[in-house]
Motif scaffolding. Structure first.
Motif, PDB file in Angstrom:
ATOM      1  N   ILE A  19       1.115  -1.141   0.092  1.00  0.00           N
ATOM      2  CA  ILE A  19       0.120  -0.088  -0.043  1.00  0.00           C
ATOM      3  C   ILE A  19       0.878   1.071   0.153  1.00  0.00           C
ATOM      4  N   GLU A  30      -2.495   3.977  -4.368  1.00  0.00           N
ATOM      5  CA  GLU A  30      -3.270   4.950  -4.698  1.00  0.00           C
ATOM      6  C   GLU A  30      -2.882   5.712  -6.162  1.00  0.00           C
ATOM      7  N   PHE A  46     -13.323   3.203  -6.154  1.00  0.00           N
ATOM      8  CA  PHE A  46     -12.492   4.082  -5.048  1.00  0.00           C
ATOM      9  C   PHE A  46     -11.140   3.513  -5.294  1.00  0.00           C
ATOM     10  N   TYR A  47     -10.604   4.550  -4.660  1.00  0.00           N
ATOM     11  CA  TYR A  47      -9.058   4.026  -4.582  1.00  0.00           C
ATOM     12  C   TYR A  47      -8.922   3.159  -3.367  1.00  0.00           C
ATOM     13  N   LYS A  48      -9.295   1.795  -3.360  1.00  0.00           N
ATOM     14  CA  LYS A  48      -9.274   0.819  -2.328  1.00  0.00           C
ATOM     15  C   LYS A  48      -9.157  -0.258  -2.835  1.00  0.00           C
ATOM     16  N   CYS A 163      -2.759   3.025   5.868  1.00  0.00           N
ATOM     17  CA  CYS A 163      -3.011   1.925   5.053  1.00  0.00           C
ATOM     18  C   CYS A 163      -4.667   1.868   5.035  1.00  0.00           C
ATOM     19  N   THR A 164      -5.110   2.177   6.292  1.00  0.00           N
ATOM     20  CA  THR A 164      -6.613   1.722   6.548  1.00  0.00           C
ATOM     21  C   THR A 164      -7.449   2.510   5.387  1.00  0.00           C
ATOM     22  N   ASP A 165      -7.134   3.580   5.140  1.00  0.00           N
ATOM     23  CA  ASP A 165      -8.166   4.198   4.216  1.00  0.00           C
ATOM     24  C   ASP A 165      -8.068   3.500   2.505  1.00  0.00           C
ATOM     25  N   PHE A 166      -7.025   2.634   2.410  1.00  0.00           N
ATOM     26  CA  PHE A 166      -6.840   2.173   1.100  1.00  0.00           C
ATOM     27  C   PHE A 166      -7.145   0.743   1.142  1.00  0.00           C
ATOM     28  N   CYS A 167      -7.773   0.079   1.939  1.00  0.00           N
ATOM     29  CA  CYS A 167      -8.095  -1.298   2.150  1.00  0.00           C
ATOM     30  C   CYS A 167      -9.625  -1.523   2.490  1.00  0.00           C
ATOM     31  N   GLU A 168     -10.309  -2.010   2.047  1.00  0.00           N
ATOM     32  CA  GLU A 168     -11.727  -2.399   2.319  1.00  0.00           C
ATOM     33  C   GLU A 168     -12.104  -3.688   2.664  1.00  0.00           C
TER      34      GLU A 168
END
Ligand SMILES: Nc1nc(=O)c2ncn([C@@H]3O[C@@H]4COP(=O)(O)O[C@H]5[C@@H](O)[C@H](n6cnc7c(N)ncnc76)O[C@@H]5COP(=O)(O)O[C@@H]3[C@@H]4O)c2[nH]1
Lengths: 196, 196
Positions: A19, A30, A46-48, A163-168
């Motif tokens: 990430i 991203e 999304f950028y995820k 990292c958390t905002d880019f991983c769902e």
């Protein structure tokens, strides 16, 4: 606890490597996603990175299967390359899928997402399948192990802001009442609608 | 037991995928090694992947470090490509190193081997390093976990005839009496001499 061990190793041995700004290109995930949009003239929802965590541990080879008619394979993001533990120029790449969805006016449209299964679950299921001695223990505790994996990964991601905002994470019941595998495209579309 | 869990996942999630006839090329690791010899006009000491299991869990980025002056990076074997758990065309590649060794008549020569660290150990050391809650537990049981990893991997490999002859595990004390890291080139040469 096996489930949380898998979650820590998945984060420190993979998500933390792919990430942030890493690899020979020093790009963030991203940026790789934005490059993908420019190169293929499409828009990612999304950028995820969507990580699928199916309760039954069943992970198909590709997300595209005959059970998921709404999903098609697209191409992959640019690779990340880095030397890790003696493996020179190890390659990490993430896949993009396109999902057919009905728009309001009934026209067909595609939604593009970067998605994959949580690899340790596939490997864990293989281990349980082959391994005489532990199989009965694992089969009994399978549900706890997957739940622990999900909860620990969620907690570890929250501790790492970069990292958390880019991983769902999508923890879901993957079998319907007849025991058939649900359409993964619908699972992803539901989450996309929720995030919008 | 965490050590044996890591060993099973390393075998089922990696060694079982890269040794037999797999990937889009459907080649066995031995064939990739023979192709490498033809392409680079060198001779590999053995058609085996040497897996380093250092007792201290310390795995450097590359085998080539200033502590191991006898080792140099060579190029990689041909890649294996396969779709796994939603990751399309995932890439697996193994590295070749050349080790300087003195021949009988004092002339310098190189020995070529495919070698790498057991990556789960590097990941495990990262997990222990970052993780407040469990660190003290792991630090205390580190030696048992590495030993369990080695013994389980040895046992699992013996159960799979098509893999065991192509994998050489080296479980070794990687620090000398002053606490310095030993030259990995010498560790590999010792094992090569033993196998001949
Ligand atoms: N989707 C995905 N793509 C990747 O490139 C990747 N690389 C690792 N992982 C997952 O992260 C975790 C930590 O990895 P680690 O490298 O410590 O162990 C890895 C590593 O020791 C070895 N391995 C797997 N792929 C490779 C590889 N390409 N080169 C060397 N070793 C590898 O086998 C273990 C299990 O792999 P997976 O069961 O695929 O899942 C791993 C694991 O859950 C990946 N997951």
């Amino acid at each position: 606890d096996y489930g949380s061990g898998m979650a820590h190793s998945f984060f420190h041995g993979y998500l933390k490597l792919i990430i942030p700004h890493t690899g020979t290109s020093e790009k963030h995930l991203e940026e790789l996603m934005k490059d993908y949009e420019d190169r293929h003239h499409v828009k990612l929802e999304f950028y995820k990175l969507f990580i699928l965590i199916p309760k039954s541990l069943y992970c198909s080879t590709s997300l595209k299967t005959d059970k998921s008619p709404s999903i098609e394979e697209s191409s992959s993001l640019e690779e990340k390359v880095m030397t890790v533990a003696g493996v020179q120029n190890r390659v990490y790449k993430n896949s993009v899928y396109k999902i057919k969805s009905e728009s309001e006016n009934g026209r067909k449209q595609y939604k593009y997402v970067a998605a994959e299964y949580a690899t340790p679950l596939k490997t864990f299921k293989d281990v349980v399948g082959c391994n005489g001695a532990h199989s009965s223990y694992y089969a009994k505790h399978k549900n706890d192990i997957v739940l622990q994996f999900y909860l620990t990964l969620q907690k570890v991601l929250k501790e790492h802001e970069n990292c958390t905002d880019f991983c769902e994470l999508i923890f879901y019941d993957d079998k319907d009442e007849n025991g058939d595998i649900k359409d993964v495209g619908q699972i992803l579309l539901q989450r996309i609608r929720k995030l919008q």
